[in-house]
Design an enzyme around this catalytic site. Structure first.
Site, PDB file in Angstrom:
ATOM      1  N   ARG A   1     -18.079 -50.439 -42.885  1.00  0.00           N
ATOM      2  CA  ARG A   1     -17.961 -51.699 -43.628  1.00  0.00           C
ATOM      3  C   ARG A   1     -16.722 -51.708 -44.522  1.00  0.00           C
ATOM      4  O   ARG A   1     -16.029 -52.695 -44.644  1.00  0.00           O
ATOM      5  CB  ARG A   1     -19.230 -51.938 -44.467  1.00  0.00           C
ATOM      6  CG  ARG A   1     -20.426 -52.293 -43.569  1.00  0.00           C
ATOM      7  CD  ARG A   1     -21.657 -52.657 -44.357  1.00  0.00           C
ATOM      8  NE  ARG A   1     -22.026 -51.567 -45.247  1.00  0.00           N
ATOM      9  CZ  ARG A   1     -22.012 -51.652 -46.572  1.00  0.00           C
ATOM     10  NH1 ARG A   1     -21.673 -52.760 -47.163  1.00  0.00           N
ATOM     11  NH2 ARG A   1     -22.358 -50.618 -47.293  1.00  0.00           N
TER      12      ARG A   1
ATOM     13  N   HIS B   1      -7.159 -32.509 -46.335  1.00  0.00           N
ATOM     14  CA  HIS B   1      -6.079 -33.422 -46.728  1.00  0.00           C
ATOM     15  C   HIS B   1      -4.857 -32.693 -47.312  1.00  0.00           C
ATOM     16  O   HIS B   1      -3.724 -32.906 -46.881  1.00  0.00           O
ATOM     17  CB  HIS B   1      -6.580 -34.440 -47.753  1.00  0.00           C
ATOM     18  CG  HIS B   1      -7.768 -35.221 -47.295  1.00  0.00           C
ATOM     19  ND1 HIS B   1      -7.862 -35.732 -46.026  1.00  0.00           N
ATOM     20  CD2 HIS B   1      -8.909 -35.580 -47.925  1.00  0.00           C
ATOM     21  CE1 HIS B   1      -9.019 -36.379 -45.908  1.00  0.00           C
ATOM     22  NE2 HIS B   1      -9.670 -36.287 -47.045  1.00  0.00           N
TER      23      HIS B   1
END
Ligand code: NAP
Length: 486
Positions: free
Chosen positions: A24, A242
């Site tokens: 979403r 990351h």
């Protein structure tokens, strides 16, 4: 500047976990933007799958709300949203059960010209079930692609197991392990700047670079993700993936070509050349309440937690290019700034012809991932006006939005860019299995070390710059952390 959208082939993209937070917040708004950019071919289908009972219309309502809540406002009109929603479908499927697979298969087209991709936007405990389910239920073939979200394993052993599980059903060239940092515009620009210019690469080594800092600073806490995070901590959640990927792109040798395996081979060499880190070169922290915001332990609902919400460390890469050049990494939650930066700090000029009164100056190349993506090169010039030769640093600033105009501002978000790469079959910006394992092989002993010793993280105030010891880690080397620009 004319925007150039490279078309992709028609596709059937199945989003397992299509009702979840990531779908979403990122995937649906991102796909909508690609649709608005004209990149989604007319006959493409986006099929969401999860356990919840819902029909296509129900899912289209969910998607409309997600786009309204999380999508960018610019360029969004009701007509475009309506047209996009026609591409969306929903099939209830339980990854762990038998129900729904047949219906999902019926929604897919058996057409060699239609790319088939499955996005595993579900918890990691379901990755293996989905891989097997696709195979057993006849939804897979040699050209199918799967996109696997993070976290990819909890340690080396679990990452290996997951690689082996996926390899039972898919070849490596079908597996797209996502690290959305690699999809960021600036991160790709880092490669363009390094390998597209003559200016930097000759200086990009231990002879000219004093040290490198990589900072990912977040103001948010772990609220909502507390139970996952408390089992992970900053090392597993941020550094192993990351920050490690950013370090690889900064430190790697020029690949022969900008192609998946050429780039990933070079990144792997960097990870394998990383030295183990001594415990006194690592600072772990955990935020405490500042009277307004809750403490980490309250957020994680674990009153005795020893998990770190902050980590700073110094590491070295033992190879010809970087010998003895420190890389300082830091990342944390509930800090005073929301910003990510890579800073390449060059050495002092060997001799100052202007004398010590002129001041000591260094060139710094700052690569900002957020906010205000761009690069700044600090150069030293004469302070204007009379009064002798005094030096001052000024930034040569290349904010992408300013330099390249509105097109840069409109640059695709990391997720949408990476999804389009999946459809194109381009794995350059995805992690290969051996890379992920090598990254765990480096982080595991560090984690095992502090667990064995029973180390507690240092407390730091929510909203501060992190624990004092992190400043000491770099200050004792005669260096300092860069001030984070917000
Ligand atoms: P989430 O909000 O908990 O959503 C999970 C999704 O999986 C839901 O759609 C859920 O729908 C579905 N699901 C759960 N069990 C299922 C089953 N047995 N069969 C089929 N579907 C099932 O999780 P999320 O935050 O979206 O995260 C998804 C993945 O992305 C995770 O691996 C996470 O680590 C990663 N990730 C998320 C973010 C983020 O910002 N959210 C960022 C980076 C990485 P039903 O309950 O209806 O089945």
């Amino acid at each position: 500047m004319v925007s150039r959208v490279i078309p992709v082939d028609p596709f059937d993209l199945v989003i397992f976990g299509g009702t979840g937070d990531l779908a979403r917040r990122k995937i649906l708004p991102g796909l909508f933007r690609r649709f608005c950019a004209g990149q989604i071919p007319e006959n493409s289908r986006i099929i969401a799958a999860a356990r919840s009972e819902m029909d296509d219309d129900g899912y289209r309502d969910l998607a409309r709300e997600a786009i309204e809540e999380f999508g960018r406002k610019k360029g969004r009109d009701k007509k475009a949203v309506k047209a996009f929603l026609k591409h969306l479908y929903y099939v209830p499927v339980d990854a762990k059960g038998e129900g729904g697979w047949k219906q999902l298969k019926e929604r897919l087209r058996d057409d060699d010209d239609v790319v088939r991709a499955f996005y595993f936007s579900v918890g990691p405990s379901l990755f293996s079930d989905l891989a097997e389910g696709l195979q057993v239920n006849g939804l897979s073939h040699r050209d199918v692609r799967i996109v696997v979200e993070k976290p990819f394993g909890h340690d080396l052993e679990s990452a290996r197991e997951l690689n082996e599980e996926l390899a039972k059903h898919f070849h490596e060239d079908q597996i797209y392990r996502i690290d959305h940092y690699l999809g960021k515009e600036t991160v790709q620009n880092l490669m363009a700047v390094r390998f597209g210019n003559m200016l930097f690469e000759p200086l990009w080594n231990a002879q000219y670079v004093d040290h490198i800092q990589i900072t990912v600073s977040e103001t948010v806490g772990v609220g909502g993700r507390g139970s996952y995070y408390d089992n992970a901590g900053a090392m597993r959640d941020m550094v192993q993936n990351h920050l490690m990927q950013l370090l690889c792109l900064i430190a790697m040798e020029p690949p022969a070509r900008f192609e998946a395996d050429a780039v990933r081979d070079e990144k792997l060499k960097v990870i394998r050349a990383l030295d183990p880190v001594d415990p006194d070169q690592i600072v772990r922290g955990q935020y405490t309440s500042d009277g307004q915001m809750p403490s980490y332990r309250e957020d994680a609902e674990n009153p005795t937690s020893k998990t770190e919400s902050y980590i700073a460390l110094k590491c070295y890469i033992s190879n010809w290019r970087w010998a003895n050049t420190p890389f300082y990494l830091r990342t944390g939650k509930r800090l005073n700034a929301q910003a990510s930066e890579i800073a390449v700090v060059f050495k002092d000029a060997p001799h100052s012809i202007f004398g010590i009164d002129a001041g000591r100056h260094r060139n710094v190349l700052s690569i900002r991932l957020q906010p205000n993506e761009g690069m700044t090169l600090g150069v030293t010039i004469k302070e204007p006006g009379p009064g002798g030769m005094r030096l001052v640093d000024v930034p040569l600033d290349m904010s992408f939005a300013e330099a390249l105009g509105p097109e840069a501002e409109e640059a695709a978000d990391a997720y949408e860019r990476l999804i389009m790469d999946v459809i194109r079959g381009n794995q350059t910006l995805f992690m290969r299995g051996d890379e992920v394992e090598a990254a765990w092989a480096w982080t595991d002993p560090l984690i095992e070390g502090w667990e064995r010793r029973g180390d507690s993280p240092k407390p730091y105030d929510a909203g501060s710059g992190g624990p004092d010891d992190a400043a000491f880690l770099i200050n004792r080397d005669g260096r300092r952390w860069r001030r984070i620009q917000t």
